[in-house]
Design a protein around this motif. Structure first.
Motif, PDB file in Angstrom:
ATOM      1  N   CYS A  14      -6.532  18.470   2.673  1.00 24.28           N
ATOM      2  CA  CYS A  14      -7.752  18.099   1.954  1.00 24.28           C
ATOM      3  C   CYS A  14      -8.490  16.951   2.648  1.00 24.28           C
ATOM      4  O   CYS A  14      -9.719  16.965   2.748  1.00 24.28           O
ATOM      5  CB  CYS A  14      -7.430  17.721   0.517  1.00 24.28           C
ATOM      6  SG  CYS A  14      -6.885  19.105  -0.508  1.00 24.28           S
ATOM      7  N   GLY A  15      -7.735  15.959   3.104  1.00 25.27           N
ATOM      8  CA  GLY A  15      -8.360  14.810   3.754  1.00 25.27           C
ATOM      9  C   GLY A  15      -9.109  15.199   5.015  1.00 25.27           C
ATOM     10  O   GLY A  15     -10.260  14.789   5.228  1.00 25.27           O
ATOM     11  N   VAL A  16      -8.482  16.005   5.867  1.00 20.35           N
ATOM     12  CA  VAL A  16      -9.141  16.427   7.105  1.00 20.35           C
ATOM     13  C   VAL A  16     -10.323  17.347   6.792  1.00 20.35           C
ATOM     14  O   VAL A  16     -11.380  17.264   7.433  1.00 20.35           O
ATOM     15  CB  VAL A  16      -8.127  17.113   8.040  1.00 20.35           C
ATOM     16  CG1 VAL A  16      -8.826  17.655   9.284  1.00 20.35           C
ATOM     17  CG2 VAL A  16      -7.032  16.131   8.453  1.00 20.35           C
ATOM     18  N   ALA A  17     -10.180  18.219   5.795  1.00 15.31           N
ATOM     19  CA  ALA A  17     -11.279  19.116   5.428  1.00 15.31           C
ATOM     20  C   ALA A  17     -12.487  18.339   4.897  1.00 15.31           C
ATOM     21  O   ALA A  17     -13.638  18.683   5.206  1.00 15.31           O
ATOM     22  CB  ALA A  17     -10.802  20.125   4.389  1.00 15.31           C
TER      23      ALA A  17
ATOM     24  N   ALA B  66     -14.987   9.646   0.719  1.00 19.56           N
ATOM     25  CA  ALA B  66     -13.936  10.308  -0.056  1.00 19.56           C
ATOM     26  C   ALA B  66     -12.729  10.621   0.811  1.00 19.56           C
ATOM     27  O   ALA B  66     -11.574  10.423   0.393  1.00 19.56           O
ATOM     28  CB  ALA B  66     -14.482  11.595  -0.679  1.00 19.56           C
ATOM     29  N   ALA B  67     -12.954  11.107   2.036  1.00 12.43           N
ATOM     30  CA  ALA B  67     -11.850  11.401   2.953  1.00 12.43           C
ATOM     31  C   ALA B  67     -11.085  10.127   3.293  1.00 12.43           C
ATOM     32  O   ALA B  67      -9.839  10.107   3.281  1.00 12.43           O
ATOM     33  CB  ALA B  67     -12.385  12.054   4.221  1.00 12.43           C
TER      34      ALA B  67
ATOM     35  N   ALA C  66      -8.543  16.687  17.558  1.00 11.35           N
ATOM     36  CA  ALA C  66      -7.262  16.059  17.888  1.00 11.35           C
ATOM     37  C   ALA C  66      -6.967  14.898  16.948  1.00 11.35           C
ATOM     38  O   ALA C  66      -5.819  14.701  16.510  1.00 11.35           O
ATOM     39  CB  ALA C  66      -7.276  15.582  19.343  1.00 11.35           C
ATOM     40  N   LEU C  67      -7.988  14.108  16.619  1.00 11.17           N
ATOM     41  CA  LEU C  67      -7.806  13.001  15.683  1.00 11.17           C
ATOM     42  C   LEU C  67      -7.455  13.519  14.293  1.00 11.17           C
ATOM     43  O   LEU C  67      -6.641  12.930  13.582  1.00 11.17           O
ATOM     44  CB  LEU C  67      -9.074  12.147  15.624  1.00 11.17           C
ATOM     45  CG  LEU C  67      -9.362  11.301  16.872  1.00 11.17           C
ATOM     46  CD1 LEU C  67     -10.749  10.678  16.791  1.00 11.17           C
ATOM     47  CD2 LEU C  67      -8.301  10.207  17.038  1.00 11.17           C
ATOM     48  N   GLY C  68      -8.056  14.654  13.898  1.00 12.59           N
ATOM     49  CA  GLY C  68      -7.706  15.254  12.612  1.00 12.59           C
ATOM     50  C   GLY C  68      -6.237  15.642  12.557  1.00 12.59           C
ATOM     51  O   GLY C  68      -5.573  15.452  11.526  1.00 12.59           O
ATOM     52  N   PHE C  69      -5.718  16.179  13.651  1.00 13.15           N
ATOM     53  CA  PHE C  69      -4.298  16.535  13.713  1.00 13.15           C
ATOM     54  C   PHE C  69      -3.421  15.291  13.594  1.00 13.15           C
ATOM     55  O   PHE C  69      -2.422  15.276  12.853  1.00 13.15           O
ATOM     56  CB  PHE C  69      -4.023  17.259  15.027  1.00 13.15           C
ATOM     57  CG  PHE C  69      -2.601  17.694  15.199  1.00 13.15           C
ATOM     58  CD1 PHE C  69      -2.125  18.840  14.583  1.00 13.15           C
ATOM     59  CD2 PHE C  69      -1.725  16.960  15.982  1.00 13.15           C
ATOM     60  CE1 PHE C  69      -0.803  19.253  14.734  1.00 13.15           C
ATOM     61  CE2 PHE C  69      -0.410  17.356  16.147  1.00 13.15           C
ATOM     62  CZ  PHE C  69       0.056  18.511  15.517  1.00 13.15           C
ATOM     63  N   LEU C  70      -3.780  14.228  14.303  1.00 15.67           N
ATOM     64  CA  LEU C  70      -2.999  12.987  14.243  1.00 15.67           C
ATOM     65  C   LEU C  70      -3.087  12.340  12.866  1.00 15.67           C
ATOM     66  O   LEU C  70      -2.114  11.751  12.375  1.00 15.67           O
ATOM     67  CB  LEU C  70      -3.486  12.017  15.321  1.00 15.67           C
ATOM     68  CG  LEU C  70      -3.192  12.431  16.766  1.00 15.67           C
ATOM     69  CD1 LEU C  70      -3.862  11.469  17.741  1.00 15.67           C
ATOM     70  CD2 LEU C  70      -1.687  12.485  17.018  1.00 15.67           C
ATOM     71  N   ILE C  71      -4.245  12.450  12.215  1.00 14.24           N
ATOM     72  CA  ILE C  71      -4.379  11.937  10.846  1.00 14.24           C
ATOM     73  C   ILE C  71      -3.412  12.673   9.930  1.00 14.24           C
ATOM     74  O   ILE C  71      -2.735  12.073   9.091  1.00 14.24           O
ATOM     75  CB  ILE C  71      -5.830  12.076  10.359  1.00 14.24           C
ATOM     76  CG1 ILE C  71      -6.723  11.055  11.071  1.00 14.24           C
ATOM     77  CG2 ILE C  71      -5.921  11.896   8.847  1.00 14.24           C
ATOM     78  CD1 ILE C  71      -8.208  11.277  10.855  1.00 14.24           C
TER      79      ILE C  71
END
Length: 327
Positions: A51-54, A101-102, A147-152
């Protein structure tokens, strides 16, 4: 009353087009795959990571369309902002609101994610405002955001990402740089008219196509190094499936370069939109059981392919029957 309802539906549809539903399953899977990289995430961590990355991805769509509105007036006037169906200030407010929100959701789980969230948002702004018009740097920044989304996602499940997560983040960086580069093959005429010096505008379509192939193959080879790590049986199967689909999409592009049209480039990118779901699922399947990953993949593939068939060509390619209003 009927006029008000029609106006409300028109505004809602403009927001839905801005969301690009056919892309939304990908950031969810990227975040979930990141959370699973360490092999010890619980269900709540998967939900928050996805949800956070989306939410951040949606913020990027609004902010990207806001910053690209002048380019879109030339190249894609049918889109919500240049067509007058979505006000620029509304897009900016939605983008900022979703970004906040994220950040709040992810910081609630691990405050350290705020550093990467800020970097990702800076990347979104830099991509649209500066790098997109300057060639290869734009493609790399676009890959870096994923890539940052994956690390998050990895940091939702652990205080800091482990080295397997860092290694797999390079897969998403290279893959999405390649996918974004294929997207520029579709937009050559519009980018040239707007003065954007993308790789195909600057160096030619054939060079850009070969560069996309190199980036894609590099991403798959790095992912294949994961076979040396402990992994579940679903990982090599899904990785092989992703590689087959992706190579079918990108390998013909250099050969087709002299006659590569907008529709053919869009078709190649549509293949990659589906393939990247398989790739993200493969990374998740390294630590998660295939019995859980495969049904999830089937669900998101059906949704993404259906919404792509219904919406995407009209969002990316203008036709004479589209409603475009001056702004």
């Amino acid at each position: 009353m009927r006029d008000r309802w029609a106006a409300a539906r028109r505004i809602l549809w403009a927001h839905v087009q801005t969301w690009r539903p056919y892309t939304l399953c990908y950031p969810v899977l990227v975040g979930v795959a990141g959370a699973g990289a360490g092999g010890a995430a619980g269900f709540a961590a998967f939900v928050v990571a996805g949800c956070g990355v989306a939410l951040g991805w949606l913020a990027g769509h609004y902010l990207g369309d806001y910053f690209d509105r002048e380019l879109d007036r030339i190249a894609k006037p049918q889109r919500p902002i240049p067509s007058g169906r979505l006000a620029p200030k509304t897009a900016l407010a939605c983008g900022i609101g979703l970004a906040v929100a994220a950040a709040a959701l992810l910081a609630w789980v691990n405050w350290r994610t705020l550093v990467l969230v800020v970097l990702a948002l800076a990347g979104i702004v830099a991509y649209s405002r500066y790098c997109k018009a300057r060639g290869f740097s734009g493609n790399l920044v676009r890959g870096l955001i994923t890539a940052l989304g994956f690390l998050i996602g990895a940091m939702v499940a652990a205080p800091l990402p482990g080295w397997p997560a860092v290694a797999f983040s390079a897969v998403f960086l290279l893959h999405d740089a390649a996918s974004n580069l294929v997207g520029t093959l579709r937009d050559v005429d519009g980018d040239r008219a707007a003065g954007y010096r993308s790789v195909p505008v600057r160096s030619g379509v054939r060079f850009a196509a070969w560069l996309a192939v190199v980036l894609y193959v590099a991403a798959i080879l790095i992912a294949a190094i994961g076979l040396l790590l402990p992994h579940r049986p679903g990982f090599p199967v899904l990785l092989g499936a992703a590689a087959c689909v992706g190579l079918v999409a990108v390998l013909p592009l250099p050969l087709l370069a002299p006659t590569l049209g907008q529709a053919r480039a869009l078709r190649a990118h549509e293949f990659l939109v589906a393939e990247r779901l398989v790739l993200a699922s493969a990374v998740l399947a390294r630590t998660a059981p295939a019995a859980a990953v495969v049904p999830l993949l089937a669900l998101v593939l059906v949704f993404s392919l259906w919404t792509q068939a219904v919406m995407r060509s009209r969002h990316e390619i203008a036709t004479d029957d589209m409603e475009v209003q001056p702004t």
